[in-house]
Write an enzyme that holds these catalytic residues in place. Structure first.
Site, PDB file in Angstrom:
ATOM      1  N   SER A  95      43.521  10.444   6.285  1.00  0.00           N
ATOM      2  CA  SER A  95      42.920  11.760   6.092  1.00  0.00           C
ATOM      3  C   SER A  95      42.414  12.271   7.428  1.00  0.00           C
ATOM      4  O   SER A  95      42.023  11.473   8.298  1.00  0.00           O
ATOM      5  CB  SER A  95      41.753  11.681   5.104  1.00  0.00           C
ATOM      6  OG  SER A  95      41.013  12.888   5.072  1.00  0.00           O
ATOM      7  N   TYR A 154      33.676   7.789   3.103  1.00  0.00           N
ATOM      8  CA  TYR A 154      35.078   8.189   3.074  1.00  0.00           C
ATOM      9  C   TYR A 154      35.656   8.227   4.490  1.00  0.00           C
ATOM     10  O   TYR A 154      36.735   7.677   4.752  1.00  0.00           O
ATOM     11  CB  TYR A 154      35.205   9.560   2.412  1.00  0.00           C
ATOM     12  CG  TYR A 154      36.621  10.033   2.226  1.00  0.00           C
ATOM     13  CD1 TYR A 154      37.443   9.466   1.255  1.00  0.00           C
ATOM     14  CD2 TYR A 154      37.147  11.058   3.010  1.00  0.00           C
ATOM     15  CE1 TYR A 154      38.751   9.901   1.073  1.00  0.00           C
ATOM     16  CE2 TYR A 154      38.447  11.498   2.838  1.00  0.00           C
ATOM     17  CZ  TYR A 154      39.244  10.915   1.867  1.00  0.00           C
ATOM     18  OH  TYR A 154      40.540  11.351   1.691  1.00  0.00           O
TER      19      TYR A 154
END
Length: 292
Positions: free
Chosen positions: A163, A176
């Site tokens: 990501s 995250y």
């Protein structure tokens, strides 16, 4: 224990570790077709990779924890479904063994399992941190460790779906971001260690992508906005002014798995509409470049 997803009612029951070829006849012939394992394939990017893979002629095995959703993906694209928890070592090892046993080889692996638990560093619980790291990082390690001997035998490829959150810092995304950054570095280590054995390992880092998980985030962010308006607001600084479709990310993943990327190894490929190229320090000036 990893197992093919339960067949629909009135179908014959499939034994654990054995693929249900009656549901997916195209998966068995010819045996020299490449075999691709997509882990985290019950929706979104993983489902799109599976569909693109079968369209391209690969024999595709898909894996996730949600059996019903996984079966829908498999039925839609002709993949073979396996249910397993990718954070559990024994299940991952049995998953890879089952795929190799059922299909005879393993040429490509996509590590796409993911979760997000947002929160500031002082609000994140130990459980939030542990679940995020196990799902987004430990699962990549377990999958790679089980699959790499087979990928070396096939001179295959490993792709991690990371990501842009692992490349750029943002408040409220500590677990995250750390997990995705770690997954990207782990993938680079795979490239360094197994490149001499013919294995390529690369990371794809999407920006905002229209998936089930992203939709959930957008609904929390939206307030009174519609889902489309929330995405528009979240991507206002993206040069292409929109989120990606899952297929657009899948195309990048399949390219990295294929022969067109034969000398691409240890790379991080952003699929973000240009977001990471934006200079945040110039955003307040808000230049509007109009083509003449």
């Amino acid at each position: 224990m990893p197992r093919p997803a339960e067949p629909a009612q009135n179908d014959q029951t499939t034994r654990p570790g054995q693929s249900d070829q009656s549901d997916h006849p195209d998966q068995s012939d010819p045996p020299d077709r490449p075999v691709l394992l997509v882990a985290g394939a019950s929706s979104g990017i993983g489902a799109a990779v599976a569909a693109r893979g079968t369209d391209g002629g690969a024999r595709v095995a898909v894996c996730a924890r949600r059996a019903d959703a996984l079966r829908e993906v498999a039925d839609a694209c002709g993949a073979t479904p396996y249910v397993a928890d990718l954070t559990v070592r024994g299940e991952v090892e049995e998953l890879v063994a089952a795929v190799v046993r059922d299909h005879g080889r393993l040429d490509g692996v996509v590590a796409n399992a993911g979760t997000i638990r947002p929160g500031g560093l002082l609000e994140l619980s130990d459980e939030d941190w542990d679940v995020t790291l196990r799902t987004n990082l430990t699962s990549v390690f377990l999958l790679a460790r089980a699959a790499l001997p087979h990928l070396a035998a096939a001179r295959g490829a490993f792709v991690t779906v990371g990501s842009v959150a692992g490349l750029r810092a943002a408040a409220g995304a500590g677990a995250y971001a750390a997990s995705k950054a770690g997954a990207g570095m782990l993938t680079s280590v795979i490239a360094a260690e197994f490149g001499p054995y013919g294995v390529r390992a690369n990371t794809v880092c999407p920006g905002w992508t229209r998936t089930e998980m992203a939709d959930e985030e957008m609904r929390e962010f939206a307030g009174g906005l519609s889902l489309d308006a929330a995405y528009a607001k979240a991507t206002a600084l993206v040069p292409q002014r929109r989120a990606a479709a899952a297929d657009e990310v899948a195309n990048a993943v399949l390219w990295l798995l294929g022969p067109g990327a034969s000398y691409v190894n240890g790379a991080t490929l952003t699929v973000d509409g240009g977001l990471t190229s934006v200079d945040a320090g110039r955003v307040p000036f808000d230049f509007d470049v109009t083509p003449r």
